[in-house]
Every structure is written in structure tokens, then in C-alpha cells.
Design a protein around this motif. Structure first.
Motif, PDB file in Angstrom:
ATOM      1  N   ALA A 282     -11.461   1.404  -5.228  1.00  0.00           N
ATOM      2  CA  ALA A 282     -12.477   2.418  -4.919  1.00  0.00           C
ATOM      3  C   ALA A 282     -13.533   1.852  -3.971  1.00  0.00           C
ATOM      4  O   ALA A 282     -13.962   2.522  -3.025  1.00  0.00           O
ATOM      5  N   VAL A 283     -13.966   0.618  -4.219  1.00  0.00           N
ATOM      6  CA  VAL A 283     -14.941  -0.008  -3.331  1.00  0.00           C
ATOM      7  C   VAL A 283     -14.330  -0.207  -1.947  1.00  0.00           C
ATOM      8  O   VAL A 283     -14.987   0.023  -0.923  1.00  0.00           O
ATOM      9  N   ALA A 284     -13.059  -0.605  -1.917  1.00  0.00           N
ATOM     10  CA  ALA A 284     -12.379  -0.792  -0.631  1.00  0.00           C
ATOM     11  C   ALA A 284     -12.318   0.514   0.157  1.00  0.00           C
ATOM     12  O   ALA A 284     -12.565   0.538   1.367  1.00  0.00           O
ATOM     13  N   ARG A 285     -12.007   1.611  -0.535  1.00  0.00           N
ATOM     14  CA  ARG A 285     -11.979   2.918   0.153  1.00  0.00           C
ATOM     15  C   ARG A 285     -13.356   3.263   0.713  1.00  0.00           C
ATOM     16  O   ARG A 285     -13.486   3.734   1.841  1.00  0.00           O
ATOM     17  N   ALA A 286     -14.376   3.027  -0.087  1.00  0.00           N
ATOM     18  CA  ALA A 286     -15.733   3.380   0.337  1.00  0.00           C
ATOM     19  C   ALA A 286     -16.164   2.568   1.555  1.00  0.00           C
ATOM     20  O   ALA A 286     -16.943   3.041   2.380  1.00  0.00           O
ATOM     21  N   LEU A 287     -15.647   1.344   1.658  1.00  0.00           N
ATOM     22  CA  LEU A 287     -16.022   0.462   2.765  1.00  0.00           C
ATOM     23  C   LEU A 287     -15.020   0.500   3.912  1.00  0.00           C
ATOM     24  O   LEU A 287     -15.200  -0.213   4.906  1.00  0.00           O
ATOM     25  N   SER A 288     -13.955   1.302   3.751  1.00  0.00           N
ATOM     26  CA  SER A 288     -12.871   1.352   4.746  1.00  0.00           C
ATOM     27  C   SER A 288     -12.348  -0.052   5.020  1.00  0.00           C
ATOM     28  O   SER A 288     -12.213  -0.493   6.170  1.00  0.00           O
ATOM     29  N   ALA A 289     -12.060  -0.782   3.940  1.00  0.00           N
ATOM     30  CA  ALA A 289     -11.642  -2.179   4.042  1.00  0.00           C
ATOM     31  C   ALA A 289     -10.466  -2.433   3.109  1.00  0.00           C
ATOM     32  O   ALA A 289     -10.186  -1.640   2.208  1.00  0.00           O
ATOM     33  N   THR A 290      -9.777  -3.532   3.316  1.00  0.00           N
ATOM     34  CA  THR A 290      -8.686  -3.919   2.421  1.00  0.00           C
ATOM     35  C   THR A 290      -9.150  -4.931   1.378  1.00  0.00           C
ATOM     36  O   THR A 290      -8.626  -4.964   0.267  1.00  0.00           O
ATOM     37  N   GLU A 291     -10.123  -5.761   1.736  1.00  0.00           N
ATOM     38  CA  GLU A 291     -10.664  -6.770   0.816  1.00  0.00           C
ATOM     39  C   GLU A 291     -12.139  -6.444   0.574  1.00  0.00           C
ATOM     40  O   GLU A 291     -13.010  -6.838   1.357  1.00  0.00           O
TER      41      GLU A 291
END
Length: 360
Positions: A282-291
Motif C-alpha cells: 500500500a505504501v509502495a502504491r501511494a509512492l508510485s515505487a517498488t521499494e
């Protein structure tokens, strides 16, 4: 996150007013709606001018301004504020400023039962929680009590324009930490998860704009919106390793509040991610990141925030004591918090390298 058919969620009554200029135009009406006629305004020395403007807007309903707020709410500071409220015959309190001012307002509410109105000028999110904190004899203790939850919160983006960009960044990432921990809290829920992911997304999107254009009311408003959501998540769930570490580092070692949250967050998330993969996703989605842990560290570094506990003044010889104190605290966490694990997180945060924990 729990199954959608197996959760509980409690919503507490908080009225929110959100618009530019609301600090002086809406606060008097909020006080009147609550039936309050003798209000003590509390603040810190840095925000005294803003607090004075709010106090003036209250007219004869303001019975005093107390500017003694300090970081981590020392017990003696709280005692003096409680005495000021009683001496003024206050029937309510208006806290104007950041987490220290709102924390002091909560301390007054905890001791006296007086209703609290919060007018935040930073992105701490404390105004949306029933969580209080007091520091005494070198230790910070926290608790939850509905009496300290502000009855009304007045969000005014204009108040945050004067917040320096570096402090805006660390204050915002402090709020992000509330949402991140809410995602893997044992008492999370689908609604909290929605608020948390949106809160992280809003804040992470707003902070670069705030850093580039500190006078942008649009960016400032977006950051306040993110703080509202992130703070609401903390108010609805239990705290974990991240907050345990930060409370020890702040209360025992007097490290600055928002900066400490900013440094510690990527490492606490990296430690917990293997035990909380849905939260990490969920945090990765919010940040548009994989890590997500790496992305949080990168965001803070890109915006000029401190990158290590060493920069904040912690000594390497303090790490073992901080780890032992953290491991001895009863905080819910998805991954067991051993002294060894706490030390690994602290050492990584002290050094400021990539947030990875091989072998743990």
C-alpha cells in the motif's frame, strides 16, 4: 489488513473547518458553537504572533494567552499550563501551533477535562488523535483518552506558509509515519487503510511542491489534507516499532521530534515489511515505487531532510541503551521487537545508509 468482514472501527466526533483564513474567521464561531466563553489560548514562543491573532479574534471570550509550549511536553511545563488555565477560570482551551502546542492543550484537557479546539500550523496530525504524551525524568510516556481529542479542528493553509521548507518536509514525513504504522496495526480496518494510503499519497505529492513553492496555498492545503488523513489513522489504531523508537529517542535523548520521525521511518518500515507485505504494498502504491522504504528515504533526502540519527546529535554509545529501552516497551508490532532487532534498526538509522536488514 484484516478480512473486510472481521474488523472494528470507532469514529469519534470531531468537527473540521478547512479553508484559508479560517484561523481567525472560523475559530470564534467554533468556540461559540461549543458554548465556550472563557478560552485560554496556548502556543509556543515561535508561534506567539499567530496565536495572538487568534486570541484577538476571540475578543472578550479570550481570557489569556500562555506561550509556554515545549517539545515533548515536559511534565513541569504541562503543570504550569494547567495552573494558568485554572487561574484564568477557563472553560475551554485553543491550541495554536504545531505538535508541541497541541500536546500542551491536550495535557490541559487531560488534567482538567476542558474542551479543546486545535488550530494546527504544522503537519504533525496530532490534532486528529486522542493520544497524549508527557515527558518526565528523561522518559516519555503516552496514553489515549477521549477527553484530549479536540472537539473542533480549524485547518488554515495560510498558517503553514511561514513554516520553513525544511521543517515543513520533516513535519509532513512525521505525519506519513502515522499512516504507515496504521496500515500494519493489529486494529487496522479497510477504512483506515483507505485513509492511510490516500494520506501518504497526498503528503508525498504535496511536499516537493511545498519545498519548491513555500508560498503556494494549493500545495500547503494539500499537505494539510494529507496530515488530516494521516493523523486520523493514528487516532484510530495502535502504535508500533516506529513510534516506540521515536518516543525513546525524543523523551530520553531529547532528539527533535519531526526530524527523528523522518530519519527513523524508512528503517522501521524495512524491518517490518517482511511481516506486513500488504501494508508495504500500500505504501509502495501511494509512492508510485517498488521499494517503499527506499522511496521514503529518497524523498526525504531529495528534499534536504536529515538522513541519519548521527546528524541529529545521537551518540553511537547511546544506541544500546535506546535499543534496550525500546524492546522493553509494550507496543503492538507485526514483527517481534527484540533488543537485537531494535539495535539493528537504530544502527542503520544512525548511519543513514540504505534501509535493509539482511540476516534478521
Amino acid at each position: 489488513m484484516r478480512d473486510v468482514l472481521d474488523f472494528s472501527y470507532e469514529s469519534r466526533p470531531v468537527r473540521v473547518v478547512f479553508r484559508p483564513g479560517a484561523a481567525t474567521t472560523a475559530t470564534p464561531g467554533e468556540a461559540a458553537a461549543l458554548g465556550l466563553r472563557r478560552l485560554l489560548v496556548v502556543c509556543g514562543s515561535r508561534g506567539a504572533a499567530t496565536a495572538r491573532a487568534v486570541a484577538d479574534s476571540l475578543g472578550p471570550a479570550c481570557v489569556g494567552l500562555h506561550d509556554g509550549a515545549r517539545m515533548h511536553v515536559p511534565a513541569d511545563v504541562a503543570a504550569r499550563a494547567v495552573e494558568a488555565a485554572r487561574a484564568a477560570g477557563a472553560d475551554g482551551c485553543v491550541a495554536v501551533g504545531g505538535g508541541s502546542s497541541i500536546g500542551l492543550g491536550k495535557a490541559i484537557a487531560l488534567r482538567t477535562g476542558l474542551p479543546l479546539i486545535a488550530v494546527p500550523s504544522t503537519y504533525s496530525g496530532s490534532e486528529m488523535t486522542p493520544v497524549w504524551g508527557l515527558t518526565e525524568h528523561g522518559a516519555k510516556r503516552t496514553g489515549r483518552d477521549p477527553v484530549v481529542l479536540p472537539r473542533s479542528v480549524v485547518y488554515d493553509p495560510e498558517l503553514t506558509v511561514s513554516l520553513p521548507a525544511p521543517l515543513s518536509v520533516t513535519s509532513g514525513i512525521n505525519a506519513v509515519a502515522h499512516a504507515v504504522e496504521a496500515l500494519y496495526a493489529p486494529d487496522t480496518s479497510p477504512l483506515v487503510a483507505l485513509m492511510a494510503e490516500e494520506g501518504v499519497r497526498a503528503m508525498a505529492g504535496a511536499l516537493p511542491a511545498v519545498a519548491n513553492r513555500p508560498d503556494s496555498l494549493e500545495a500547503r492545503g494539500r499537505a494539510l489534507y494529507g496530515a488530516w488523513l494521516c493523523g486520523s489513522c493514528l487516532g484510530a489504531t495502535s502504535m508500533g516499532l516506529h513510534h516506540a523508537l521515536c518516543h525513546v529517542l525524543g523523551g530520553t535523548f531529547s532528539l527533535p521530534h519531526a526530524e527523528t520521525h523522518t530519519v527513523v521511518l524508512p528503517y522501521a518500515l524495512a524491518y517490518n515489511a517482511p511481516a506486513a507485505p500488504e501494508a508495504a504494498a500500500a505504501v509502495a502504491r501511494a509512492l508510485s515505487a517498488t521499494e517503499p522504504a527506499h522511496a521514503l528515504r529518497s524523498l526525504a533526502a531529495r528534499l534536504g531532510a536529515p538522513r541519519s540519527l548521527a546528524e541529529l546529535g545521537l551518540k553511537e554509545t547511546d544506541l544500546a541503551e535506546a535499543a534496550a529501552e525500546t524492546a522493553g516497551r509494550a507496543y503492538a508490532n507485526p514483527r517481534a521487537v527484540t533488543e537485537e532487532g531494535a539495535l539493528a534498526v537504530l544502527r542503520a538509522a544512525y548511519e543513514g545508509g540504505e534501509p535493509e536488514f539482511p540476516g534478521l
